[in-house]
Design an enzyme around this catalytic site. Structure first.
Site, PDB file in Angstrom:
ATOM      1  N   HIS A 180       0.834  -1.204   0.000  1.00 28.99           N
ATOM      2  CA  HIS A 180       0.000   0.000   0.000  1.00 28.99           C
ATOM      3  C   HIS A 180       0.872   1.258   0.000  1.00 28.99           C
ATOM      4  CE1 HIS A 180      -3.457   2.501   0.451  1.00 28.99           C
ATOM      5  NE2 HIS A 180      -4.258   1.470   0.557  1.00 28.99           N
ATOM      6  N   GLU A 314      -2.129  -0.009  -6.090  1.00 30.32           N
ATOM      7  CA  GLU A 314      -2.119  -1.286  -5.371  1.00 30.32           C
ATOM      8  C   GLU A 314      -2.361  -2.439  -6.343  1.00 30.32           C
ATOM      9  OE1 GLU A 314      -5.095  -0.791  -2.171  1.00 30.32           O
ATOM     10  OE2 GLU A 314      -4.928   1.332  -2.599  1.00 30.32           O
TER      11      GLU A 314
HETATM   12  C1  FUC Z   1      -7.569   1.831  -0.539  1.00 35.50           C
HETATM   13  C2  FUC Z   1      -9.025   2.112  -0.560  1.00 35.50           C
HETATM   14  C3  FUC Z   1      -9.701   2.252   0.727  1.00 35.50           C
HETATM   15  C4  FUC Z   1      -8.899   2.763   1.896  1.00 35.50           C
HETATM   16  C5  FUC Z   1      -7.401   2.466   1.803  1.00 35.50           C
HETATM   17  C6  FUC Z   1      -6.535   3.297   2.676  1.00 35.50           C
HETATM   18  O1  FUC Z   1      -7.265   0.502  -0.736  1.00 35.50           O
HETATM   19  O2  FUC Z   1      -9.749   1.256  -1.404  1.00 35.50           O
HETATM   20  O3  FUC Z   1     -10.899   2.962   0.566  1.00 35.50           O
HETATM   21  O4  FUC Z   1      -9.165   4.049   2.181  1.00 35.50           O
HETATM   22  O5  FUC Z   1      -6.883   2.397   0.545  1.00 35.50           O
END
Ligand code: FUC
Length: 348
Positions: A180, A314
């Protein structure tokens, strides 16, 4: 090339350690043993200094205070949302306690994004690696099976970064991890509105008001989701606003053509128009969630708080796959380890 280790903070009575790998071009990456956070991707700027391409904090506390940002974290066992926290594997039903309303988000309240990892660093020819391992079992995150996870960060002398995800299990479970990481290539007090994005994508997923895929794919062409050609993000965001998009930016899943070794096409190319810094991102899976950090007032990070201060890309199998078999099979079965890869090439 060099490898450095330092204490970055403390959490749950454990030391949070930071591992920094530096290559021969003075490019470095830093990762933490908590949540496998990718904390820095430092590259030289034109003034003899260096700039972090990632949204990051220089101290540990902001990572906990703003945990819902998942900044830089390894997310799993399953990235994204699973409707109702329920899923079937080979005809057997399972249920995991939900952590976003009625749904499960990013592996639940105590998933891979909340664990400490063992970390080993090494030099392998002209590459440096940080190898992160952990085991997660039902008592920790309520998913079935004890899943052994290895996340390998590799920095090469060509300045590329590769993240390899390896998973194996002793009972049927799910595995669809991602990184992320949020990008902001400007290195200045700027949002990502001046970034130019290209995606190897013709469709995005229709979502319901809980951000769950309905199963329908929507053509990107002639919509704000059309990134087949290099597109200024500020323009696309403005087009979204004109359509009264309630989210205030992208929090969407693009169907992408997985990169393969033969064609070797990136799933995404992100460029900062002002500096020319560019990242080509490769992924071997069919989904890319694009999240532009909408409406966030998050202080203590290395970019000014506010909407669009960074963009998360992502790479994963399309979300909620257990309820949409056509999205892919994210089951992990005993005796069948899985491997996924994300790769980033840097150009300036
Ligand atoms: C993404 C989004 C979500 C969430 C996250 C931090 O994956 O789909 O809504 O806010 O990040």
């Amino acid at each position: 090339m060099k490898i450095a280790t330092e204490k970055f903070g403390e959490y749950r009575n454990q030391d949070v350690m930071k591992y920094t790998l530096t290559n021969d071009n003075n490019v470095s990456i830093s990762v933490l043993n908590f949540a496998g956070i990718w904390q820095a991707y430092m590259v030289p700027n034109t003034r003899g200094g260096r700039v972090n391409l990632l949204l990051a904090a220089d101290t540990f506390d902001p990572y906990i205070e703003h945990g819902s940002l998942y900044a830089g974290r390894i997310v799993g066992r399953v990235a994204g949302r699973i409707a109702g926290g329920n899923f079937d594997i080979d005809g057997q039903s399972y249920s995991v306690p939900t952590n976003e309303g009625d749904n499960l988000l990013h592996g639940g309240a105590n998933g891979l994004a909340q664990q400490f990892y063992q970390v080993e660093t090494k030099q392998d020819g002209d590459k440096l690696q940080a190898i992160l391992t952990t085991s997660i079992d039902t008592t920790t995150d309520h998913f079935p099976g004890k899943e052994d996870v290895k996340v390998t960060y590799t920095l090469a002398n060509d300045n590329s970064v590769t993240i390899d995800f390896d998973g194996q299990t002793d009972a049927k479970t799910l595995f669809n991890p991602t990184s992320h990481t949020y990008w902001n290539l400007s290195g200045e007090a700027k949002t990502i509105q001046g970034h130019v994005l290209t995606l190897n994508s013709k469709y995005h997923l229709q979502l319901d008001n809980e951000k769950l895929p309905t199963g329908r794919k929507i053509l990107n062409k002639n919509t704000p989701f059309d990134f087949r050609y290099p597109t200024v993000l500020g323009t696309a965001l403005q087009h979204l606003q004109e359509e009264h998009n309630p989210e205030g930016g992208f929090d969407d899943t693009f169907v992408v053509l997985p990169s393969n070794r033969l064609a070797h096409e990136p799933v995404a190319v992100l460029m900062d128009a002002a500096t020319g810094r560019k990242i080509k991102m490769y992924s071997d899976r069919n989904g890319l969630v694009v999240y532009t950090a909408n409406g966030l007032k998050v202080d203590d990070y290395n970019r000014p708080a506010g909407s669009w201060f960074a963009i998360a890309l992502e790479g994963q199998t399309l979300p909620d796959a257990p309820h949409h078999p056509q999205f892919g099979d994210i089951a992990l079965r005993p005796g069948h380890p899985e491997h996924f890869q994300l790769r980033y090439e840097y150009f300036a």
